[in-house]
Design a protein around this motif. Structure first.
Motif, short mmCIF file in Angstrom:
data_model
loop_
_atom_site.label_atom_id
_atom_site.label_comp_id
_atom_site.label_asym_id
_atom_site.label_seq_id
_atom_site.Cartn_x
_atom_site.Cartn_y
_atom_site.Cartn_z
N TYR A 259 6.43 7.98 -2.01
CA TYR A 259 5.32 8.72 -2.58
C TYR A 259 4.06 8.59 -2.08
O TYR A 259 3.12 9.04 -2.47
CB TYR A 259 5.38 9.06 -4.06
CG TYR A 259 6.50 10.00 -4.43
CD1 TYR A 259 7.60 9.35 -5.35
CD2 TYR A 259 6.60 11.26 -4.41
CE1 TYR A 259 8.79 10.11 -5.71
CE2 TYR A 259 7.55 12.11 -4.75
CZ TYR A 259 8.54 11.57 -5.40
OH TYR A 259 9.43 12.39 -5.86
N SER A 260 3.99 7.53 -1.25
CA SER A 260 2.78 6.81 -0.79
C SER A 260 2.78 6.35 0.42
O SER A 260 3.92 5.88 0.88
CB SER A 260 2.17 6.02 -2.04
OG SER A 260 0.91 5.73 -1.52
N VAL A 261 1.58 5.98 1.19
CA VAL A 261 1.94 5.45 2.58
C VAL A 261 2.49 3.85 2.23
O VAL A 261 3.05 3.42 3.30
CB VAL A 261 0.57 5.34 3.33
CG1 VAL A 261 -0.43 4.63 2.71
CG2 VAL A 261 0.95 5.14 4.78
N GLU A 262 1.96 2.98 1.27
CA GLU A 262 2.59 1.87 1.13
C GLU A 262 3.97 1.94 0.91
O GLU A 262 5.04 0.91 1.12
CB GLU A 262 1.83 0.75 0.34
CG GLU A 262 2.09 1.25 -1.22
CD GLU A 262 1.32 2.19 -1.96
OE1 GLU A 262 0.72 3.01 -1.15
OE2 GLU A 262 1.30 2.26 -3.03
N ASP A 263 4.60 2.94 0.19
CA ASP A 263 6.08 3.10 0.02
C ASP A 263 6.61 3.35 1.47
O ASP A 263 7.82 2.59 1.50
CB ASP A 263 6.40 4.32 -0.92
CG ASP A 263 6.00 3.95 -2.25
OD1 ASP A 263 6.00 4.96 -3.06
OD2 ASP A 263 5.51 3.08 -2.84
N HIS A 264 5.92 4.04 2.12
CA HIS A 264 6.48 4.22 3.52
C HIS A 264 6.74 2.99 4.32
O HIS A 264 7.70 2.49 4.87
CB HIS A 264 5.57 5.27 4.21
CG HIS A 264 5.71 5.58 5.69
ND1 HIS A 264 7.32 5.69 6.27
CD2 HIS A 264 5.21 5.87 6.79
CE1 HIS A 264 7.36 5.97 7.51
NE2 HIS A 264 5.94 5.95 7.94
N TYR A 265 5.80 2.17 4.25
CA TYR A 265 5.57 0.75 4.81
C TYR A 265 7.09 0.06 4.21
O TYR A 265 7.71 -0.50 5.07
CB TYR A 265 4.42 0.22 4.59
CG TYR A 265 4.35 -1.40 4.95
CD1 TYR A 265 4.41 -2.30 3.93
CD2 TYR A 265 4.11 -1.49 6.24
CE1 TYR A 265 4.64 -3.80 4.20
CE2 TYR A 265 4.08 -3.07 6.54
CZ TYR A 265 4.30 -3.91 5.73
OH TYR A 265 4.16 -5.38 5.84
N TYR B 226 2.40 4.60 12.33
CA TYR B 226 2.27 3.27 13.00
C TYR B 226 2.00 2.22 12.23
O TYR B 226 2.77 1.20 12.53
CB TYR B 226 1.07 3.73 14.04
CG TYR B 226 0.59 2.36 14.71
CD1 TYR B 226 -0.45 1.58 14.21
CD2 TYR B 226 1.40 2.05 15.53
CE1 TYR B 226 -0.99 0.42 14.74
CE2 TYR B 226 0.82 0.84 16.43
CZ TYR B 226 -0.12 0.18 15.97
OH TYR B 226 -0.65 -1.17 16.27
N TYR B 227 1.27 2.35 11.06
CA TYR B 227 0.80 1.21 10.30
C TYR B 227 1.98 0.66 9.45
O TYR B 227 2.07 -0.31 9.18
CB TYR B 227 -0.17 1.35 9.38
CG TYR B 227 -1.52 1.19 10.18
CD1 TYR B 227 -2.26 2.30 10.37
CD2 TYR B 227 -1.87 0.16 10.90
CE1 TYR B 227 -3.65 2.19 10.95
CE2 TYR B 227 -3.13 0.01 11.65
CZ TYR B 227 -3.96 1.10 11.58
OH TYR B 227 -5.16 1.08 12.51
N ALA B 228 2.85 1.73 9.35
CA ALA B 228 4.18 1.35 8.66
C ALA B 228 5.05 0.53 9.26
O ALA B 228 6.21 -0.07 9.02
CB ALA B 228 4.97 2.47 8.00
N GLY B 229 4.85 0.47 10.58
CA GLY B 229 5.65 -0.17 11.56
C GLY B 229 6.88 0.43 12.44
O GLY B 229 7.66 -0.10 12.85
N ALA B 230 6.57 2.00 12.55
CA ALA B 230 7.61 2.64 13.26
C ALA B 230 7.39 2.60 14.56
O ALA B 230 6.19 2.17 15.14
CB ALA B 230 7.33 4.13 12.86
N ASN B 231 8.73 2.56 15.36
CA ASN B 231 8.40 2.06 16.81
C ASN B 231 8.31 3.43 17.35
O ASN B 231 7.59 3.77 18.67
CB ASN B 231 9.74 1.72 17.51
CG ASN B 231 9.93 0.01 16.74
OD1 ASN B 231 10.71 -0.03 16.00
ND2 ASN B 231 9.25 -0.84 17.36
N ILE B 232 9.04 4.52 16.94
CA ILE B 232 8.86 5.89 17.59
C ILE B 232 8.54 6.93 16.39
O ILE B 232 8.99 6.65 15.34
CB ILE B 232 10.38 6.30 18.06
CG1 ILE B 232 10.96 5.36 19.03
CG2 ILE B 232 10.44 7.89 18.61
CD1 ILE B 232 12.47 5.65 19.28
N ILE B 233 7.70 7.93 16.73
CA ILE B 233 7.42 8.92 16.08
C ILE B 233 7.97 10.07 16.43
O ILE B 233 7.50 10.64 17.52
CB ILE B 233 6.07 8.94 15.31
CG1 ILE B 233 5.73 10.06 14.35
CG2 ILE B 233 4.96 8.91 16.43
CD1 ILE B 233 4.46 10.06 13.64
#
Lengths: 858, 514
Positions: B302-308, B341-348
């Motif tokens: 529910y939040s960007v740090e959750d996404h990370y 990007y900041y969550a560490g994804a290689n591809i969006i």
């Protein structure tokens, strides 16, 4: 108490005078707020900044180093170099200067003309910001203790027509508007940003930088700075190369400081709401509007806390119907007036305030009504009382652990941990720690109900007075011939009579016994584990003290184990982070790998998940992992068709056992979020409470939980995912469940102070039980039928049959074996043992009608 | 200088349409009352032997009649009319086939559909059908490459075009994980078992293997038949987590976390009860014949740090896997992208508004989200200003139909494209949209009905997709040659996308030039 409409009106309309240049403020593009990590602590004696430090580091993976801030309330006049009277009565104006030349101009235009200055100082910093890893130089911060000049106040009163306000209220409003003007002139204008006000309340300070929050403490040399309340925030903003901390939290009202974890969806709606009251945000983050809104409610409207909280987090659905009539009336009025200012979306606020009218310092945690952000509250009440609020339990435990190392009056474990249920009629989703004039700390919920820990009969453990000599020593020979279960039976019946010293002695003897060999070690580990897991009568001792002792001893035993070497026939081997590359294959699969997890990274290549997988691939099948401090993903993705047992001690982090397929986990501690996410097969036993989204998407396996669940467990579960929960659940259980052969049992029990089983008020609190489920069953232990149809959404309640009982009985038997929760007690109602169909009910889904393409929306 | 062949492209094999009577642009109508079956029309028909024939056997039984058969859609119709003119009794007439008119819509015109069929059949282009542009009046259809306007007559002789490097990297970060490179800038989109048949998935998987690219499981689980193609299968984790487990995560080289889908942003997946037969139910671990709703959000994000936390969990479970994050196109897509990007994804993977879906209410499909050609420049520009554009791969999806669309979206700032509908059209999809109403895909593609699903033979389907991509590859080579570029990576703009007087990076927007 309370203000007249007239007064409020005058205050609001006169604010228009300061909105001089509307074009500045027109810019509506909001900065993105990412998620974050928050922590707050309030203590009856001042705490040094360095204790906040560790817990902020603990929450690093909740921030990205692009913004962090802290605030302190209840400061030390000595450290600030002023008299107590000045600290109490003067406003501490803290201004951040973003360049070196604007100070003269700012002081000339905004400070000298209006204020009597009692003291001026530059906040001391370290010499070089780069040394601590910062990329952006933090602003220079100057502190001014000020009061408003008499003639300035008089002019202010007359020009704005505020004759009816008290002098203090006038002064407050003046300070507030003066800061606003400073900000518009020197920060919000188009062009370079020069300076802004960090805080201006009495007896409080806010500091923020572009970096991690703990770097604030380092940079501004706050390690030894004392305050009674601290709050800290790790920001995770996603927009912009940030070069100034204006958008970081905390944000201020006047004497209130607010930090926020989350991201509202309706920033513009709230901003509009505020603009209608002549309040224009300047820093363009949703947190700022939250702080402005809070200030409006508490200072301008003078709402008591309960109403302010209601305006922010309205009570709805079943909770509203459960309120007493008088409250319903008021709450309806509040909601009608304020709903457009209520933030929508995930949010969790922590507010630190100096409540001058009641002469109190307060720390408040408020959670949103859908419970979308994690929150934990904790309380410890001894000689020193300390209240804590955080996004993660690990952060709280870190502070306590650091404090207890230096000051034996603290215990490393809180006496109580709990979660709030947002917008509820039970606790209102908010808890308030209040430090009053006599230095006492109380914790109340939104409705003013006190949270009690301290039973006057209890002694807590004063370490410095413990003397383990001079007492009867327990004959070590006893251990050898005893079964652990028998010894534990004896202990659970007798520990209530032991004082701490005797307990310490017993544990020490146990540890010495364990050093003899591995059979002895197994015995000692089992005893200590039972002592930690089970609930029994602790007598006049605090459970948290005992757990601390047990854990200490257990870790001493673990720490004394031999290191991993190849080809050794030892049963136990110990390994830690520094030795992680020296892992050998075990000789036999029943050897046990004991991992001291402390220094492993939170996740990633040097984290615990990949290490465990490596150990498993080498052939290890039995694991003890201890000394966790929040590491995540342990056991994630571990697939096995062999017998694998993993025991876990310590503050394990999120996503434990996620996607695990086969192993058996025993967690001797409460756990937090996303545990057993997509658990496929195997077993997981939690000897404590569980956080959010437990077993989300679970496909199989069985889970046993001793305590309570927070929210959203077993969502989208499929297959045969099964769970036995002994405590209660707050909300959103089993949403969209499609599990044909799985089920959940909720017993709704808790343990009294002396280890007896009691029923909770209800097994299920919230208004969304088993919503949108297509298959599956929830069994509730609910003899008094406290759960009603109005809590359902697409399901129905019915009674259980013999068949149902046949299905759940084997699991209840296992539940009994694990937790010693006897089925007999579960079936006992008002002293009589009843038949299962009078104690349990079941919830099953209604038939779902398939939607077709032509349905306009779902 | 001849480029060294970096990749051995798979062989093109002629692969005809399954049905005898392919839809063609023109049809010849015989007025039976006038036809004397003299056969002059057959003899006159230029070059395209077999365009008409006698049905001999029937003739001998005295039931015979002359049938005009447009084999290989070769009839030039109104542009020729030799048979019409030759017929002594004026029994023939030619018109545009009403089926051709009924086929398609403004975005997927009948020409584009027939052109894909042609490319899937032969691996080559035919000038007969428009293959670059639809008639939507916006988006890709209003963009041209500059060389297209200079020389209207495009050379069809694409066999002479040199092989140019069209490879892209799927991992541009420095996270130590495999730097996967695919030879063409596309891979197959997510289509779940349940929304399409197993045979369709197999066809796509085999083609992905042949081209060394990828295809995706969609959110319905990972059928065991696909395991032998595992190096080319992306495991999708969607909010329902159907069929997702540690094995499918560890098996894959890429995992895609589907947060949203462009066709129905704000809604979760929705598989109608009729499509949930026992096979679908088994792989998703549910009871058959119930509608399956995936929730809209991941309830633990529910939040960007959750996404990370979410991305890091997948990366921890499989230390080699690349993580792709699939999102739709809200107005703050730039925030979403930087968060990924900041969550560490290689591809969006950015899924635009015109993507397809197996099931969603009309009101969602027709009215929400941004088209992909607007979203990509926003994200590209924003990531450049953040200094991280070169550290993450952007894949565009949602309504990318042709090789030219792919080239245009790359010129607008994407690294590559994810292709869905076009692959299904290569298998014979006519875009009748029956798939959204239950089981009844008449082409046997988007169905789990066992009888209908048999219409697609995986080998045949595989070759059709291979052929289509072969034709596309040649078109990319052609475009890059005409633009004077040495590789497709050079087509990706280094700077921000900024149209000046309707022009940017070899693209011309027709609305802004005369």
């Amino acid at each position: 108490m309370g203000r007249s409409i007239n007064q409020i009106d005058k205050i609001i309309t006169s604010k228009k005078n300061i909105i001089t240049n509307l074009s500045i403020i027109k810019n509506d593009t909001i900065e993105a707020e990412g998620g974050c990590g928050v922590i707050g602590v309030a203590s009856t004696i001042p705490i040094k900044g360095k204790y906040l430090f560790q817990s902020l580091i603990q929450m690093h993976n909740r921030g990205n180093g692009k913004g962090g801030g802290i605030a302190a309330v209840g400061l030390s006049h000595k450290q600030l170099g002023v008299t107590p009277k000045i600290l109490e009565n003067s406003y501490l104006l803290l201004i951040a200067y973003l360049d070196s030349i604007s100070r003269e101009q700012v002081e000339k235009e905004c400070i000298y003309p209006y204020f009597d200055i009692k003291s001026v100082k530059k906040i001391d910093t370290i010499n070089d910001y780069k040394v601590i890893g910062l990329e952006v130089k933090p602003p220079d911060v100057w502190s001014y203790f000020v009061n408003v000049k008499e003639d300035a106040i008089n002019n202010f009163k007359i020009i704005n027509g505020l004759e009816n306000l008290s002098r203090e209220q006038l002064e407050d409003e003046f300070i507030y508007r003066n800061s606003y003007m400073l900000n518009t002139r020197f920060y919000a204008s188009l062009g370079d940003k020069k300076a802004f006000v960090l805080s201006h309340g009495k007896n409080m300070m806010v500091l923020k930088i572009v970096g991690y929050a703990e770097q604030v403490i380092q940079y501004y040399k706050l390690e030894d700075f004392e305050a009674q309340i601290w709050i800290g925030h790790q920001r995770y903003p996603t927009k912009g190369k940030i070069w100034h901390p204006g958008g970081s939290h905390p944000f201020i009202g006047l004497n209130d400081i607010l930090i926020h974890n989350g991201d509202f969806a309706n920033y513009h709606s709230i901003a509009e709401y505020l603009k209608q009251r002549n309040i224009y945000p300047l820093f363009l983050t949703d947190t700022e509007v939250a702080a402005l809104y809070w200030d409006l409610l508490t200072r301008t409207y003078q709402y008591p806390l309960e109403y302010a909280i209601e305006a922010i987090a309205p009570t709805t659905e079943k909770d509203f119907t459960m309120l007493p009539k008088a409250k319903k009336k008021i709450y309806k009025a509040i909601q009608t007036t304020h709903i457009h200012g209520s933030p929508d979306g995930p949010w969790f606020f922590i507010v630190a305030r100096n409540n001058l009218s009641e002469k109190q310092l307060q720390l408040i945690g408020i959670t949103d009504t859908s419970m979308l952000r994690p929150q934990v509250f904790a309380l410890q009440e001894r000689d020193i009382k300390i209240g804590l609020i955080a996004s993660e339990k690990q952060a709280i435990d870190t502070i306590l652990s650091c404090l207890s190392k230096d000051d034996k009056r603290y215990s490393p474990i809180a006496d109580r941990y709990w979660y709030a249920r947002g917008g509820s009629y039970t606790d209102g989703g908010a808890f308030i720690f209040t430090i009053n004039k006599s230095k006492n700390l109380n914790c109340t919920d939104k409705f003013g109900k006190k949270v009690k820990i301290l039973d006057n009969n209890k002694h807590y453990f004063k370490r410095e007075t413990c003397n383990s000599q001079n007492f009867l020593s327990i004959n070590k020979k006893i251990f050898r011939n005893l079964e652990p279960k028998v010894l534990f039976e004896y202990l659970s019946n007798n520990i209530r009579n032991w004082d701490i010293d005797r307990t310490v002695l017993f544990l020490e003897n146990l540890r010495k016994y364990a050093s003899k060999g591995h059979i002895e070690k197994t015995f000692a580990i089992e005893i200590l584990t039972l002592l930690i897991d089970r609930r029994y009568d602790f007598g006049r001792k605090f459970r948290s003290d005992l757990i601390t002792l047990y854990e200490e001893k257990l870790y001493e035993i673990f720490n004394s184990l031999p290191q991993v070497v190849a080809n050794s026939v030892n049963k136990y081997f110990r390994i830690d982070y520094n030795q992680r590359d020296k892992l050998f294959k075990p000789l036999t699969s029943d050897q046990i790998l004991v991992v001291d997890v402390y220094d492993f990274k939170a996740e990633g290549n040097n984290g615990t998940c990949q290490f465990l997988q490596r150990a498993y691939d080498l052939g290890w099948r039995n694991f003890i992992a201890y000394n966790f401090r929040g590491q995540r993903n342990f056991g994630a993705g571990l697939i096995t068709s062999e017998k694998v047992k993993i025991d876990i001690y310590g503050r394990v982090g999120d996503c434990l056992a996620a996607f695990a397929d086969g192993p058996e986990f025993h967690v001797h501690e409460s756990v937090q979020d996303s545990v057993a996410y997509c658990f496929r097969s195997g077993k997981i036993v939690i000897y404590g409470d569980v956080g959010k989204t437990f077993e989300y998407g679970a496909k199989g396996g069985v889970a046993f939980v001793l305590g309570d669940l927070v929210d959203r467990p077993l969502i989208n579960s499929v297959g045969s995912a099964t769970a036995i929960i002994n405590g209660s659940c707050k909300d959103y259980l089993g949403e969209s469940c499609m599990s044909a052969s799985g089920f959940t049992v909720i017993n709704g029990i808790k343990f009294s102070e002396n280890g007896k089983i009691l029923s909770q008020e209800t097994p299920y609190h919230g208004g969304n039980l088993f919503p949108l489920a297509a298959a599956g069953t929830v069994y509730l232990r609910d003899p008094f039928k406290t759960v009603g149809e109005d809590q359902l959404n697409g399901s129905k309640i019915s009674s259980i049959s013999n068949n149902d009982w046949k299905i759940i009985l084997p699991l209840l038997k296992e539940n009994e074996r694990l937790f010693d929760i006897k089925i007999k007690y579960l079936l006992t109602v008002n002293g009589r043992v009843r038949k299962p169909e009078h104690v349990y009910r079941k919830v099953i889904p209604l038939k779902v009608v398939a939607l077709t393409k032509y349905d306009r929306g779902m | 200088m001849k480029q060294k062949l970096l990749f051995q492209t798979p062989e093109i094999k002629y692969c005809s349409y399954r049905y005898q009577n392919i839809i063609t642009k023109y049809e010849v109508i015989i007025d039976r009352s006038r036809c004397t079956e003299c056969g002059l029309c057959v003899q006159t028909c230029p070059k395209y032997i077999g365009t008409a024939r006698f049905d001999y056997e029937a003739f001998q039984k005295h039931e015979g009649y002359l049938r005009i058969i447009n084999l290989n859609s070769q009839c030039k119709g109104l542009l020729c009319q030799k048979c019409v003119n030759k017929c002594p009794t004026k029994a023939l007439s030619v018109r545009i086939n009403p089926q051709y008119l009924a086929l398609g819509d403004y975005r997927w015109t009948s020409d584009l559909i027939l052109s894909i069929w042609k490319q899937a059949e032969t691996g080559k282009l035919s000038n007969r059908y428009e293959y670059k542009i639809g008639s939507s009046g916006g988006g890709f259809d209003r963009l041209r490459f500059d060389f297209e306007l200079k020389n209207k007559r495009v050379s069809n002789n694409q066999n002479d075009i040199e092989y140019i490097d069209t490879s892209i990297s799927l991992n541009k970060s420095n996270d130590g994980r495999p730097r996967i490179i695919i030879p063409i800038p596309v891979y197959g989109a997510d289509m779940s078992f349940g929304s399409v048949s197993l045979n369709t998935m197999l066809a796509r998987a085999k083609a992905a293997q042949a081209w060394n690219i990828f295809t995706s499981t969609g959110e319905g689980g990972y059928p065991s038949e696909l395991i032998k193609y595992k190096n080319h299968i992306i495991t999708q984790i969607a909010t329902g987590h159907f069929g997702v487990n540690a094995e499918t995560i560890k098996r894959a080289k890429i995992v895609v976390l589907k947060y949203a889908q462009g066709a129905k942003p704000g809604l979760g997946g929705h598989l109608l009860a009729d499509k949930v037969n026992s096979d679908v139910a088994k792989i998703r671990d549910v009871v058959p014949n119930i509608s399956l709703f995936s929730p809209f959000p991941f309830h633990n994000v529910y939040s960007v740090e959750d996404h990370y936390r979410h991305v890091q969990l997948i990366k921890d479970i499989n230390p080699e896997v690349l993580v792709s994050v699939k999102v739709s196109t809200p107005t703050d897509i730039d925030m979403v992208a930087i968060g990924c990007y900041y969550a560490g994804a290689n591809i969006i993977q950015i899924d635009g508004a015109f993507g397809g879906t197996g099931a969603a209410p009309d009101i969602a499909k027709n009215n929400i989200a941004m088209p992909i050609e607007y979203a990509i420049p926003i994200v590209h520009n924003y990531l450049i200003s953040e200094g991280v554009r070169d550290k993450i791969t952007i894949m565009a999806s949602g309504g990318i139909r042709t090789a030219y669309d792919v080239a245009k979206i790359i010129a607008l700032g994407a690294d590559g494209a994810v292709i869905g509908t076009s692959e299904l059209i290569a298998l014979g999809c006519k875009r009748c949209a029956n798939c959204e109403r239950g089981r009844g895909c008449p082409s046997g593609i988007a169905t789990t009905d066992p009888i209908l699903a048999n219409y697609i033979d995986p080998e045949w389907g595989c070759q059709r997709i291979i052929n289509m991509y072969s034709s596309w590859k040649k078109q990319w080579d052609y475009i890059l040659t005409k633009l004077g570029l040495g590789s497709i990576k050079e087509l990706l703009p280094k700077n921000k996308v900024e149209f000046k007087k309707g022009r940017f990076n070899h693209l011309i927007h027709l609305d802004h030039v005369r």
